[in-house]
Design an enzyme around this catalytic site. Structure first.
Site, PDB file in Angstrom:
ATOM      1  N   HIS A  21      13.983  -8.881 -12.098  1.00  0.00           N
ATOM      2  CA  HIS A  21      12.848  -9.661 -12.589  1.00  0.00           C
ATOM      3  C   HIS A  21      12.859  -9.800 -14.104  1.00  0.00           C
ATOM      4  O   HIS A  21      12.071 -10.536 -14.670  1.00  0.00           O
ATOM      5  CB  HIS A  21      11.525  -9.025 -12.126  1.00  0.00           C
ATOM      6  CG  HIS A  21      11.338  -9.145 -10.653  1.00  0.00           C
ATOM      7  ND1 HIS A  21      11.473  -8.090  -9.792  1.00  0.00           N
ATOM      8  CD2 HIS A  21      11.079 -10.225  -9.877  1.00  0.00           C
ATOM      9  CE1 HIS A  21      11.284  -8.511  -8.558  1.00  0.00           C
ATOM     10  NE2 HIS A  21      11.042  -9.793  -8.581  1.00  0.00           N
ATOM     11  N   GLU A  40      13.618  -1.116  -4.426  1.00  0.00           N
ATOM     12  CA  GLU A  40      13.359  -1.230  -5.862  1.00  0.00           C
ATOM     13  C   GLU A  40      13.127   0.155  -6.450  1.00  0.00           C
ATOM     14  O   GLU A  40      12.331   0.917  -5.910  1.00  0.00           O
ATOM     15  CB  GLU A  40      12.116  -2.086  -6.084  1.00  0.00           C
ATOM     16  CG  GLU A  40      11.820  -2.289  -7.540  1.00  0.00           C
ATOM     17  CD  GLU A  40      10.359  -2.601  -7.799  1.00  0.00           C
ATOM     18  OE1 GLU A  40       9.845  -3.530  -7.179  1.00  0.00           O
ATOM     19  OE2 GLU A  40       9.768  -1.885  -8.610  1.00  0.00           O
ATOM     20  N   ILE A  77      21.725  -8.105  -2.895  1.00  0.00           N
ATOM     21  CA  ILE A  77      20.651  -8.123  -1.894  1.00  0.00           C
ATOM     22  C   ILE A  77      20.646  -9.400  -1.062  1.00  0.00           C
ATOM     23  O   ILE A  77      19.973  -9.491  -0.040  1.00  0.00           O
ATOM     24  CB  ILE A  77      19.297  -7.876  -2.592  1.00  0.00           C
ATOM     25  CG1 ILE A  77      19.330  -6.559  -3.374  1.00  0.00           C
ATOM     26  CG2 ILE A  77      18.135  -7.849  -1.614  1.00  0.00           C
ATOM     27  CD1 ILE A  77      19.718  -5.336  -2.548  1.00  0.00           C
TER      28      ILE A  77
END
Ligand SMILES: CN1c2c(nc(N)[nH]c2=O)NC[C@@H]1CNc1ccc(C(=O)N[C@@H](CCC(=O)N[C@@H](CCC(=O)N[C@@H](CCC(=O)O)C(=O)O)C(=O)O)C(=O)O)cc1
Ligand SMILES: N[C@@H](CCS)C(=O)O
Ligand SMILES: [Zn+2]
Length: 764
Positions: A703, A674, A440
């Site tokens: 995360h 996501e 990303i």
């Protein structure tokens, strides 16, 4: 006499002391006692800063997040962390971060690692809270220890306090049901615990409690309206006075409900809803306090004190002692102290107010209301002079920029051809395999990178030495990606302090602070740049770094930009023109950058719009207007390129369903999103709408410190392939990797590339 109060103060510290204290504790470099002491020191400092107020908040300090604090106060811990044998604070961090602190490692055998609580945006802010998790069997049990401890500290100091808690209806509304049960069914179980908490506070001598219910500024159906009535009718027998606090928007059709709930006072956001105030006063029972949020808690401009007084004075006449004044919302969303700034342009600095200065402004207003304007004449005059200088400044207004925006036509945001026509041209040029892999944008922001930038900014490292360090990092990132066998590479964003601030630093019309930190989540902070004037791009911002990166590889190198809507939403923006106007100015600047990248031979350009969804107004009735200009701004920035240039966009959130049509209208060739935590459910929305272009559903949850397995990623992509044709699918992580470490990233990406190979063998 008017009463002054505050809804919350930033807890990170003027020099981010809490960030450093937390990270040191998490690394095992300091003790829990030292961390607790730091907490006490910060609270004492914050109360000192608020000493002039009639009522200062207590309970607004948090070691991670105020919503997670509330969950602990309500004894509402996820099942997976119950029965932990160590310190309560370590267990709290386990929920927040999903991993143990070194102190908790002692319990590794009995209390193994856990999944982190989900984080999401607090209403329309860039602050993330830990989402309460509900099931049909959720129980609550009061644990007031944190609040009582802080209350005792404040009382010992002689602070006139007002404990702050999240209200029961908002608490349920912002949580998630994990089993499909109705969260409102939990209200009868939740309210007795709130009642017990309020009575416990009363027993400690508390007169007022601020109970935050920002949910009241959103559209509420009958069940949620009913929940407000049920809740506050039950709590009205408690022995404290409740100040029901609403903020971030307008009460509108909820005004009658809010005005008539059986509480002693109501706080409303008079920055966002000035027009609603007089009608609200007409509805408000005569015994109730009305607190008006008259200082903007979400932005950093000086308040127009004279204009505010012109408006407030008649209300003060009308309400007498029932009038309280405060910032519009907690000051959590603004930096601590403008006085820390040593490098801000003096003129721009004279236009600004951070948290401490906002409380000074509040004091001036109170003095003027209580003793007449002459009592604060000098302060009012200085305030007027600053506002006048801002209005008249030639640095703010650049006619050429306004003219360029006025000339934007719809055609400027249109690609030459449709996706169906341009996709084969891109494929022919890029020669990518099926299920192409990419990342990303960012790779780990190591301590060395941050240190080099800090040294550069402090003059300890010269420009060429800094450039060399960054180029070495880019080289490392390219080498690693080539070794991994990724298909479309990125340069890794080493040179960027932040994906928004980096652009703000290079655009005319922006100023940036040294210490203007705002908490984003936990110990992570952002320093929103200050958009004060018309925007111009004096020179290319990313081309040299991208060109350098491309020179290191024959694989396509993705140009990496932040889109206009995200730059806008994560900046402190000017309040003297509509946001849409500032956004279009940013769009023109990014468009120039896109065209320069294309000119430099960059064939794939990603324009991140991570904050497009977050900027949605809290009320659906206002969505269309926002989406119209936000999508148009993206299109203007992105769609000036030739058919052969592939435009990517990235959005790192998962609630798209409602705005799918607008996402499709952006017309990016590829969107990365996501999805890994939501098990590809998000793709239902893409499926329903038949999203026509390519999609990279994130398969690696960046995360989490957990290493994603190849099988897991293959399984996720197979689910994706049930909804989207395989030839339109990309394989990539959920978001950038800047917060991770290289030793985590390499094995995870190895698995991801292996997953793509398996998919090619099985599905392509
Ligand atoms: C994608 N996200 C972002 C959001 N908003 C943004 N504006 N940017 C985003 O990327 N919102 C949603 C999410 C939130 N996620 C994150 C993730 C990570 C961070 C983060 O890591 N923040 C850093 C600060 C980043 C930064 O600007 N660093 C500067 C300054 C570094 C520094 O402190 N230097 C020290 C010396 C060096 C040292 O000792 O470390 C100094 O100058 O004194 C830089 O790199 O130059 C953080 O540390 O919190 C935020 C949001
Ligand atoms: N390109 C950015 C997007 C974050 S939302 C990154 O990779 O960090
Ligand atoms: Zn992202």
């Amino acid at each position: 006499m008017v009463t002054t109060h505050n809804l919350g103060f930033p807890r990170i510290g003027a020099r981010r002391e809490l960030k450093f204290g937390l990270e040191s504790y998490w690394k095992g470099q300091s003790s829990i006692a030292e961390l607790q002491q730091l907490g006490r020191t910060l609270r004492q400092q914050n109360w000192a800063d608020q000493a002039a107020l009639d009522l200062a908040p207590v309970g607004d300090f948090s070691f991670y997040d105020q919503v997670l604090d509330m969950s602990f106060t309500l004894g509402h811990l996820p099942e997976r962390v119950r029965g932990f044998h160590g310190e309560a604070l370590d267990n709290y961090f386990r929920v927040a971060r999903g991993r143990s602190t070194p102190a908790a490692e002692a319990h590794a055998a009995c209390c193994a690692g856990v999944a982190a609580g989900e984080m999401t945006k607090w209403f329309d802010t860039n602050y993330h809270y830990i989402v309460p998790e509900f099931t049909a069997t959720t129980e609550f049990k009061l644990d007031a220890s944190r609040l009582l401890e802080q209350l005792a500290e404040a009382q010992a100091r002689g602070v006139k306090t007002k404990p702050v808690i999240v209200g029961p209806v908002t608490y349920l509304a912002i949580g998630k049901s994990k089993d499909g049960s109705n969260r409102l069914d939990l209200l009868p179980r939740l309210l007795p615990v709130y009642a017990q908490l309020l009575d416990t506070l009363a027993a400690q001598g508390v007169e007022w409690v601020q109970i935050d219910e920002p949910q009241l500024v959103t559209e509420l159906d009958a069940d949620w309206q009913h929940a407000f009535n049920t809740a506050y009718h039950l709590l009205k027998t408690c022995k404290v006075k409740l100040l029901l606090a609403t903020y971030f928007g307008q009460l509108q059709e909820n005004a009658y409900l809010a005005a008539n709930l059986p509480v002693a006072g109501l706080h409303v956001d008079a920055i966002n809803d000035r027009e609603g105030v007089q009608p609200l006063i007409n509805l408000l029972p005569a015994h109730k306090v009305l607190s008006l949020g008259v200082i903007n808690g979400r932005n950093i401009w000086k308040t127009d004190l004279t204009a505010t007084l012109d408006w407030l004075e008649p209300l003060a006449q009308q309400l007498g002692a029932r009038l309280w004044i405060a910032p519009s919302c907690s000051l959590l969303h603004v930096p601590v102290d403008l006085a820390s700034e040593q490098q801000l342009d003096a003129e721009i600095q004279s236009w600004l107010a951070f948290a401490r200065q906002k409380l000074d402004e509040l004091q001036v207003l109170a003095q003027a209301l209580n003793h007449g304007r002459d009592a604060v004449r000098a302060a009012l005059d200085a305030n007027q002079a600053a506002l006048k200088s801002r209005r008249a400044s030639p640095r703010v207004n650049q006619p050429a920029v306004k003219l360029a925006v006025s000339k934007i036509t719809r055609d400027l945001g249109r690609r030459e051809s449709s996706y169906a026509q341009r996709a084969p041209k891109q494929a022919a040029l890029l020669q990518l395999p099926p299920f192409p892999t990419t990342t990303i944008g960012s790779f780990p922001q190591t301590a060395e990178i941050r240190q080099a930038r800090s040294d550069f900014k402090a003059g300890r490292l010269d420009a060429s030495a800094y450039q060399a360090v960054m180029q070495a990092e880019i080289q490392r990132a390219v080498r690693e990606q080539e070794a991994l066998g990724l298909d479309v590479l990125v340069h890794g964003e080493a040179e960027r302090n932040d994906m928004v601030e980096y652009f703000g630093e290079q655009l005319e019309g922006y100023a940036f602070s040294q210490f203007g930190w705002v908490q984003s989540y936990g110990s992570r902070c952002v320093k929103p740049p200050i958009l004060f004037g018309d925007i111009r791009r004096p020179q290319p911002m990313t081309v040299a770094w991208t060109r350098f990166a491309q020179s290191l590889t024959s694989k396509p190198m993705k140009g990496m930009l932040t889109g206009p809507v995200t730059i806008l939403n994560w900046s402190f923006v000017r309040d003297d023109q509509p946001r849409s106007e500032s956004c279009l100015q940013l769009a023109l600047a990014i468009r120039q950058e896109v065209l320069d990248l294309e000119q430099a031979g960059v064939r794939v350009i990603q324009i991140d719009e991570a904050a497009l969804r977050e900027g949605l107004p809290l009320r659906r009735t206002q969505w269309k207007t926002y989406l119209d200009w936000a999508v148009e701004s993206f299109r203007v920035s992105a769609n000036g390129v030739r058919d052969e240039t592939q435009i990517h966009t990235h959005m790192c959130y998962s609630e798209f369903n409602d705005i799918m049509a607008s996402i499709a209208e952006m017309d990016a060739d590829v969107i990365t999103i996501e999805t890994s935590r939501s098990d590809m459910e998000l793709l239902d929305a893409f499926d329903d709408f038949s999203y026509p272009n390519e999609i990279g559903p994130g398969v690696y949850d960046i995360h989490s410190p957990n290493l994603p397995s190849e099988q897991h990623m293959v399984a996720l992509m197979k689910k994706a392939a049930e909804r989207v044709p395989a030839e339109r699918l990309w394989v990539n992580p959920d978001c950038g990797l800047k917060t991770r470490q290289w030793p985590e990233v390499i094995p995870a990406l190895k698995h991801m590339v292996a997953a793509a190979k398996t998919l090619r063998a099985e599905l392509a």
